[in-house]
Motif scaffolding. Structure first.
Motif, PDB file in Angstrom:
ATOM      1  N   GLY A 134       0.795  -1.227   0.000  1.00  0.00           N
ATOM      2  CA  GLY A 134       0.000   0.000   0.000  1.00  0.00           C
ATOM      3  C   GLY A 134       0.824   1.272   0.000  1.00  0.00           C
ATOM      4  N   GLN A 135       2.113   1.174   0.306  1.00  0.00           N
ATOM      5  CA  GLN A 135       2.968   2.363   0.290  1.00  0.00           C
ATOM      6  C   GLN A 135       3.250   2.849  -1.134  1.00  0.00           C
ATOM      7  OE1 GLN A 135       6.538   1.808   2.695  1.00  0.00           O
ATOM      8  NE2 GLN A 135       5.480   0.304   3.957  1.00  0.00           N
ATOM      9  N   HIS A 136       3.152   1.953  -2.111  1.00  0.00           N
ATOM     10  CA  HIS A 136       3.533   2.301  -3.485  1.00  0.00           C
ATOM     11  C   HIS A 136       2.401   2.112  -4.498  1.00  0.00           C
ATOM     12  CE1 HIS A 136       7.643   2.422  -2.018  1.00  0.00           C
ATOM     13  NE2 HIS A 136       7.458   1.215  -1.498  1.00  0.00           N
ATOM     14  N   ALA A 364       8.224  -9.761  -4.351  1.00  0.00           N
ATOM     15  CA  ALA A 364       8.082 -10.304  -5.706  1.00  0.00           C
ATOM     16  C   ALA A 364       6.972  -9.585  -6.456  1.00  0.00           C
ATOM     17  CB  ALA A 364       7.804 -11.802  -5.639  1.00  0.00           C
ATOM     18  N   VAL A 365       5.850  -9.333  -5.764  1.00  0.00           N
ATOM     19  CA  VAL A 365       4.735  -8.606  -6.392  1.00  0.00           C
ATOM     20  C   VAL A 365       5.157  -7.196  -6.771  1.00  0.00           C
ATOM     21  CG1 VAL A 365       2.430  -7.637  -6.014  1.00  0.00           C
ATOM     22  CG2 VAL A 365       2.944  -9.942  -5.226  1.00  0.00           C
ATOM     23  N   ALA A 366       5.818  -6.508  -5.848  1.00  0.00           N
ATOM     24  CA  ALA A 366       6.209  -5.118  -6.100  1.00  0.00           C
ATOM     25  C   ALA A 366       7.165  -5.015  -7.286  1.00  0.00           C
ATOM     26  CB  ALA A 366       6.852  -4.530  -4.841  1.00  0.00           C
ATOM     27  N   GLY A 377       4.281   2.421 -19.310  1.00  0.00           N
ATOM     28  CA  GLY A 377       4.344   3.872 -19.236  1.00  0.00           C
ATOM     29  C   GLY A 377       3.793   4.457 -17.964  1.00  0.00           C
ATOM     30  N   VAL A 378       3.570   3.615 -16.937  1.00  0.00           N
ATOM     31  CA  VAL A 378       3.063   4.098 -15.639  1.00  0.00           C
ATOM     32  C   VAL A 378       4.127   3.820 -14.596  1.00  0.00           C
ATOM     33  CG1 VAL A 378       1.273   3.854 -13.898  1.00  0.00           C
ATOM     34  CG2 VAL A 378       0.714   3.558 -16.317  1.00  0.00           C
ATOM     35  N   ARG A 379       4.491   4.826 -13.826  1.00  0.00           N
ATOM     36  CA  ARG A 379       5.527   4.663 -12.812  1.00  0.00           C
ATOM     37  C   ARG A 379       4.879   4.523 -11.434  1.00  0.00           C
ATOM     38  NH1 ARG A 379      10.545   4.984 -14.389  1.00  0.00           N
ATOM     39  NH2 ARG A 379      10.999   5.825 -16.457  1.00  0.00           N
ATOM     40  N   SER A 380       5.437   3.560 -10.646  1.00  0.00           N
ATOM     41  CA  SER A 380       4.921   3.337  -9.287  1.00  0.00           C
ATOM     42  C   SER A 380       5.705   4.180  -8.286  1.00  0.00           C
ATOM     43  CB  SER A 380       5.034   1.871  -8.930  1.00  0.00           C
ATOM     44  OG  SER A 380       6.354   1.433  -9.037  1.00  0.00           O
TER      45      SER A 380
END
Length: 380
Positions: A134-136, A364-366, A377-380
């Motif tokens: 949830g932080q990112h 692994a998910v992150a 094209g989307v940055r986390s």
């Protein structure tokens, strides 16, 4: 998962037998084992104190046994988040006559992850993911129909339709789907039943400890489990559905005695903590035993072999090296079929590895989600 059902039946029977032994011992003590004649000619029962003390000991174990059993089965807790906490979710009308509990949390402007829990659980099982991911990311968690606060028909096709509804409702142009056990089966059913939606809106899939077909075929002792399906498993599950109130009482008795914790322990490896075991056992007790059986029966009739081979969507499978419920070979087969697949095996964990080694699963998910969103094209 179906493997847990016969184990829970056995532990519930043991718990009820202990309670029956308690009643017998206390009654036989009160009633007296023999009649003895007093000096005045009257007779009185001879009460054997060992029956009283043994009965009281078993009575205490029947209702407080989990306080002793859990510390023997699991490690002391670490820095555990509040496992039962729910956020400010809402109940919404979903497809196919369902009512869905959906919770949105995390970084509001982050890329969207949709998390689907395993069977007999609910969305509170994602407490580690909520804290770490949830932080990112923007997270959407939900309860499958028949579990938690969601209601409606129980089938993989219904679950997939609900997941499609949630993707549309999210408003996100692209999402990454994360599913544990039946949650991973739901994602594959979505790919089978809604291929156009998946191709357009799903940027990646993460499948935790899951399978691609009837789980009786990919768990330990598959031949035995399949042989038991028709003569034992299906009749017992249908009987449980029919006798739901009695099954509910038996489940709670097993929970209080700690026997249910003993049964659920087989789904964990060597890293399980006490609160993890307690949380999983509480959910599998609190959820309707009839609903759990309906879901197991639905899994027996499910198959998604070869589905992911036709979709150009990256797939990450995370398997527990010691998983006996959905063996790592099932994840290997999924990755082998996927057009773009990758497998990570986590050592020392069983079917509930996403709790035991939450940090490894969430990392692994992150990493996977960040890579596919950057590529999109989307940055986390």
């Amino acid at each position: 998962m179906p493997l847990f059902f016969p184990v829970r039946v056995l532990t519930t029977l043991v718990s009820l037998l202990l309670l029956a032994a308690t009643v017998y011992l206390l009654w036989s003590w009160y009633d007296g084992h023999l009649l003895v004649e007093r000096a005045d000619g009257d007779v009185e029962p001879l009460r054997e104190d060992w029956r009283l003390w043994t009965g009281l000991l078993l009575l205490g174990f029947s209702f407080l046994g989990r306080l002793v059993v859990v510390p023997l089965l699991a490690r002391p807790d670490r820095d555990e988040p509040s496992v039962a906490a729910r956020g400010t979710g809402e109940e919404v009308a979903g497809p196919m006559g369902t009512t869905l509990f959906i919770e949105t949390l995390g970084r509001a402007d982050g890329p969207t992850l949709i998390l689907t829990h395993g069977w007999s659980m609910d969305s509170t099982i994602w407490h580690y993911a909520k804290r770490q991911l949830g932080q990112h990311f923007r997270l959407i968690v939900w309860d499958l129909p028949g579990l938690g606060r969601s209601r409606g028909p129980i089938s993989l096709e219904t679950f997939a339709a609900c997941l499609a509804f949630i993707i549309e409702r999210s408003g996100a142009p692209g999402v990454v789907l994360v599913g544990h056990s039946i949650g991973g089966m739901t994602i594959q059913t979505l790919a089978r039943d809604f291929p156009d939606l998946v191709a357009q809106r799903v940027r990646g899939m993460v499948l935790f400890n899951t399978t691609y077909t009837n789980p009786l075929r990919t768990m330990i002792l598959p031949r035995l489990m399949q042989a038991l399906r028709w003569p034992v498993l299906e009749p017992l599950m249908r009987l449980t559905i029919l006798l739901q109130p009695l099954a509910w009482l038996g489940a709670w008795q097993s929970y209080l005695s700690g026997m249910a914790h003993l049964g659920n322990r087989i789904g964990f490896g060597r890293y399980v903590t006490r609160s993890q075991l307690e949380h999983v056992t509480l959910l599998s007790t609190r959820n309707s035993q009839g609903s759990i059986c309906r879901g197991n029966l639905a899994m027996f009739r499910w198959d998604a072999t070869g589905v992911l081979a036709h979709l150009p969507v990256p797939v990450l499978a995370v398997a527990g090296a010691a998983d006996i419920v959905t063996k790592p070979e099932a994840s290997q087969a999924i990755v082998g079929e996927a057009a773009e697949g990758r497998l990570i095996e986590i050592a020392g964990v069983n079917h509930m590895g996403m709790l035991e080694r939450a940090e490894a699963y969430n990392e692994a998910v992150a990493a996977f989600a960040s890579a596919v969103f950057v590529r999109d094209g989307v940055r986390s």
